[in-house]
Write an enzyme that holds these catalytic residues in place. Structure first.
Site, PDB file in Angstrom:
ATOM      1  N   LYS A 145       0.839  -1.212   0.000  1.00  0.00           N
ATOM      2  CA  LYS A 145       0.000   0.000   0.000  1.00  0.00           C
ATOM      3  C   LYS A 145       0.871   1.258   0.000  1.00  0.00           C
ATOM      4  O   LYS A 145       0.591   2.211  -0.720  1.00  0.00           O
ATOM      5  CB  LYS A 145      -0.952  -0.025   1.203  1.00  0.00           C
ATOM      6  CG  LYS A 145      -2.031  -1.096   1.055  1.00  0.00           C
ATOM      7  CD  LYS A 145      -2.914  -1.276   2.295  1.00  0.00           C
ATOM      8  CE  LYS A 145      -3.881  -2.449   2.056  1.00  0.00           C
ATOM      9  NZ  LYS A 145      -4.828  -2.659   3.176  1.00  0.00           N
ATOM     10  N   ASP A 199     -11.309   2.562   4.272  1.00  0.00           N
ATOM     11  CA  ASP A 199     -11.602   1.125   4.206  1.00  0.00           C
ATOM     12  C   ASP A 199     -13.112   0.868   4.124  1.00  0.00           C
ATOM     13  O   ASP A 199     -13.530  -0.237   3.784  1.00  0.00           O
ATOM     14  CB  ASP A 199     -11.088   0.417   5.474  1.00  0.00           C
ATOM     15  CG  ASP A 199      -9.762  -0.306   5.261  1.00  0.00           C
ATOM     16  OD1 ASP A 199      -9.471  -0.696   4.118  1.00  0.00           O
ATOM     17  OD2 ASP A 199      -9.042  -0.492   6.261  1.00  0.00           O
ATOM     18  N   GLN A 207      -4.796  -1.678   9.671  1.00  0.00           N
ATOM     19  CA  GLN A 207      -4.713  -2.999   9.032  1.00  0.00           C
ATOM     20  C   GLN A 207      -5.209  -4.092   9.981  1.00  0.00           C
ATOM     21  O   GLN A 207      -4.836  -4.130  11.154  1.00  0.00           O
ATOM     22  CB  GLN A 207      -3.258  -3.272   8.602  1.00  0.00           C
ATOM     23  CG  GLN A 207      -3.074  -4.520   7.759  1.00  0.00           C
ATOM     24  CD  GLN A 207      -3.622  -4.407   6.335  1.00  0.00           C
ATOM     25  OE1 GLN A 207      -3.865  -3.310   5.829  1.00  0.00           O
ATOM     26  NE2 GLN A 207      -3.829  -5.533   5.685  1.00  0.00           N
TER      27      GLN A 207
HETATM   28  N1  L34 Z   1      -7.926  -2.642   7.365  1.00  0.00           N
HETATM   29  N2  L34 Z   1      -7.237  -4.774   6.751  1.00  0.00           N
HETATM   30  C1  L34 Z   1      -7.730  -3.583   6.394  1.00  0.00           C
HETATM   31  N3  L34 Z   1      -8.041  -3.255   5.109  1.00  0.00           N
HETATM   32  C2  L34 Z   1      -7.827  -4.163   4.123  1.00  0.00           C
HETATM   33  O1  L34 Z   1      -8.181  -3.864   2.874  1.00  0.00           O
HETATM   34  C3  L34 Z   1      -7.278  -5.410   4.444  1.00  0.00           C
HETATM   35  N4  L34 Z   1      -6.968  -6.362   3.482  1.00  0.00           N
HETATM   36  C4  L34 Z   1      -7.187  -7.767   3.811  1.00  0.00           C
HETATM   37  C5  L34 Z   1      -6.464  -8.046   5.145  1.00  0.00           C
HETATM   38  N5  L34 Z   1      -6.606  -6.969   6.104  1.00  0.00           N
HETATM   39  C6  L34 Z   1      -7.014  -5.711   5.784  1.00  0.00           C
HETATM   40  C7  L34 Z   1      -5.971  -6.253   2.576  1.00  0.00           C
HETATM   41  O2  L34 Z   1      -5.382  -5.213   2.357  1.00  0.00           O
HETATM   42  C8  L34 Z   1      -6.558  -8.468   2.646  1.00  0.00           C
HETATM   43  N6  L34 Z   1      -5.749  -7.452   1.980  1.00  0.00           N
HETATM   44  C9  L34 Z   1      -4.872  -7.709   0.906  1.00  0.00           C
HETATM   45  C10 L34 Z   1      -4.214  -6.699   0.222  1.00  0.00           C
HETATM   46  C11 L34 Z   1      -3.342  -6.962  -0.816  1.00  0.00           C
HETATM   47  C12 L34 Z   1      -3.103  -8.246  -1.192  1.00  0.00           C
HETATM   48  C13 L34 Z   1      -3.759  -9.278  -0.548  1.00  0.00           C
HETATM   49  C14 L34 Z   1      -4.619  -9.016   0.506  1.00  0.00           C
HETATM   50  C15 L34 Z   1      -2.138  -8.515  -2.306  1.00  0.00           C
HETATM   51  O3  L34 Z   1      -1.482  -7.626  -2.787  1.00  0.00           O
HETATM   52  N7  L34 Z   1      -1.967  -9.778  -2.714  1.00  0.00           N
HETATM   53  C16 L34 Z   1      -1.033 -10.176  -3.735  1.00  0.00           C
HETATM   54  C17 L34 Z   1       0.019 -11.098  -3.173  1.00  0.00           C
HETATM   55  C18 L34 Z   1       0.764 -10.510  -2.028  1.00  0.00           C
HETATM   56  C19 L34 Z   1       1.728 -11.517  -1.367  1.00  0.00           C
HETATM   57  O4  L34 Z   1       2.792 -11.749  -1.942  1.00  0.00           O
HETATM   58  O5  L34 Z   1       1.392 -12.050  -0.287  1.00  0.00           O
HETATM   59  C20 L34 Z   1      -1.796 -10.902  -4.822  1.00  0.00           C
HETATM   60  O6  L34 Z   1      -1.313 -10.930  -5.947  1.00  0.00           O
HETATM   61  O7  L34 Z   1      -2.867 -11.451  -4.530  1.00  0.00           O
END
Ligand code: L34
Length: 291
Positions: A52, A119, A96
């Site tokens: 982020k 959020d 988060q």
């Molecule tokens: N307050 N908490 C708050 N807001 C959110 O919007 C989140 N979330 C979830 C968990 N807790 C939170 C996220 O940001 C899940 N989440 C999230 C964000 C980004 C990614 C996955 C979950 C992401 O970028 N995933 C990548 C892989 C990242 C890795 O290498 O682990 C993908 O390609 O799916």
């Protein structure tokens, strides 16, 4: 089968936001500023929050990361939130999740000023979403709506089965898709851990949104030919053959389901990157004080 590319789509959205930010700069105005609060050292949370912050840099937002130790008291965290609420330099911020067990999530989320709650987790914003009023749509459901729209996937009159009733994904997703809107007008079924005969229900779905948090739960036998599959799951499974010691697995058995699907999101590279892009979009909305 069409692969729904969340990485590419999120990159496009970030380019759009970056273009808006450069206009803001040309007019010598201050740029949008997003803050994130991270409590503790959960590996996945550190990855997501790190992504982020980098995304803010990419689009030209200012960002502030507040890292607090695992043993931070609820009171200390509440004080941090109040400071962010009152800081006129911060347009929007997130805390988060998950938070350590000694902290009450709901109490924390209810302290965030609704106009800075990018959020969209505050009850006021959830209520506004439910009533179809302008609000911050939570980034993950917002990202899924955006993917359905940008890939021209018909939703009107279609049967959508959402698996999972979490406050963050399943519940808002089911509300959004039943509403009179783009990527809406669907007939929605929300299934969960108490649902009986789940496979019989998912087999009727034109679109399945898997958001239950069980790796590779949805298999080919559970879906009909040419269904659209959205995989929200993201679990780290130990894997010694990988450098990091784990691999990331979605809620869908991609190998079998992708053979039957008309469209499918991969994990990683599907819904995850969209969550980050839509958070930026919400922060731009907060900056413009449109709400
Ligand atoms: N307050 N908490 C708050 N807001 C959110 O919007 C989140 N979330 C979830 C968990 N807790 C939170 C996220 O940001 C899940 N989440 C999230 C964000 C980004 C990614 C996955 C979950 C992401 O970028 N995933 C990548 C892989 C990242 C890795 O290498 O682990 C993908 O390609 O799916």
């Amino acid at each position: 089968m069409i692969l729904i590319d969340g990485r590419q789509t999120s990159a496009k959205i970030k380019e759009e936001i970056a273009a808006t930010v450069s206009q803001i700069k040309q007019q010598n105005q201050r740029v949008p500023h997003l803050a994130a609060v991270l409590v503790g050292m959960d590996g996945a949370s550190m990855t997501y929050v790190g992504a982020k912050v980098r995304a803010c840099e990419f689009v030209g937002f200012d960002s502030t990361l507040i890292e607090l130790p695992e043993d931070t008291s609820e009171r200390e965290l509440l004080n941090q939130i109040k400071a962010l609420n009152n800081n006129p330099d911060i347009d929007g911020f997130i805390v988060q999740l998950p938070l350590p067990n000694h902290i009450d999530d709901q109490k924390i989320l209810m302290t965030i000023a609704p106009h800075k709650d990018v959020d969209g987790f505050h009850p006021v914003n959830v209520g506004r979403l439910t009533l179809d009023l302008p609000t911050f749509i939570s980034a993950t459901p917002y990202g899924i709506m955006e993917l359905l729209e940008r890939y021209d996937i018909p939703t009107s009159g279609k049967h959508v089965v959402v698996i999972g009733r979490s406050h963050i994904v399943g519940r808002p997703m089911s509300i959004l898709m039943s509403q009179k809107r783009k990527a809406g007008n669907a007939t929605v079924t929300i299934a969960h851990s108490r649902t009986e005969n789940l496979a019989a229900i998912t087999k009727q779905a034109d679109i399945v949104i898997a958001a239950l948090g069980i790796p590779e739960f949805l298999t080919a036998e559970m879906v009909k030919e040419n269904a659209v599959i959205i995989d929200v799951g993201i679990t780290r499974v130990p894997d010694t053959s990988k450098k990091k010691g784990y691999r990331i697995v979605g809620d869908v058995d991609f190998q079998s389901v992708s053979k039957k699907a008309s469209h499918i999101t991969p994990v990683p590279g599907g819904v995850g990157p969209m969550t980050i892009a839509m958070l930026l979009k919400n922060n731009l909305l907060a900056y413009h004080r449109n709400l």
